[in-house]
Motif scaffolding. Structure first.
Motif, PDB file in Angstrom:
ATOM      1  N   GLY A  34      39.582  31.277  46.197  1.00 61.89           N
ATOM      2  CA  GLY A  34      39.558  32.718  45.970  1.00 61.89           C
ATOM      3  C   GLY A  34      40.696  33.157  45.066  1.00 61.89           C
ATOM      4  N   ARG A  35      41.887  32.629  45.315  1.00 64.62           N
ATOM      5  CA  ARG A  35      43.025  32.956  44.454  1.00 64.62           C
ATOM      6  C   ARG A  35      42.789  32.439  43.040  1.00 64.62           C
ATOM      7  N   ASP A  36      42.261  31.222  42.921  1.00 62.64           N
ATOM      8  CA  ASP A  36      42.000  30.649  41.594  1.00 62.64           C
ATOM      9  C   ASP A  36      40.965  31.473  40.833  1.00 62.64           C
ATOM     10  N   LEU A  37      39.917  31.900  41.515  1.00 65.12           N
ATOM     11  CA  LEU A  37      38.872  32.692  40.872  1.00 65.12           C
ATOM     12  C   LEU A  37      39.434  34.012  40.348  1.00 65.12           C
ATOM     13  N   VAL A  38      40.214  34.692  41.162  1.00 65.56           N
ATOM     14  CA  VAL A  38      40.783  35.978  40.747  1.00 65.56           C
ATOM     15  C   VAL A  38      41.751  35.777  39.589  1.00 65.56           C
ATOM     16  N   ARG A  39      42.603  34.759  39.670  1.00 62.04           N
ATOM     17  CA  ARG A  39      43.543  34.495  38.571  1.00 62.04           C
ATOM     18  C   ARG A  39      42.810  34.205  37.267  1.00 62.04           C
TER      19      ARG A  39
END
Length: 87
Positions: free
Chosen positions: A44-49
């Protein structure tokens, strides 16, 4: 080690989000909302970044829809998207 005994694959979720954002931009979209996975999870963090970086590079307006994640109940997601679209 588990990975040494079993074949596995993973996704580059940041690249996945950037590809999606660039396709939306190519289709004429400039204001983009993301209903993201839980940011308590690495993907989730990777997708948003990835989406944020692609939006910044393209000059797009990106908003992560607040108050829900892709794990939220469908009705909660629907209401959150409606609120985001009304702005």
């Amino acid at each position: 080690v588990w990975a040494g005994r079993h074949a596995w694959a993973d996704f580059d979720n940041g690249a996945f989000a950037a590809i999606g954002l660039r396709r939306l931009m190519a289709a004429g979209r400039g204001r983009i909302g993301v209903l993201a996975p839980p940011r308590t999870q690495n993907y989730g963090r990777d997708l948003v970044r990835g989406a944020e970086a692609a939006a910044a590079a393209a000059g797009a307006s990106l908003r992560v829809i607040p108050g829900v994640t892709s794990d939220s109940p469908g009705e909660a997601m629907r209401r959150a998207v409606e609120r985001a679209l009304a702005r």
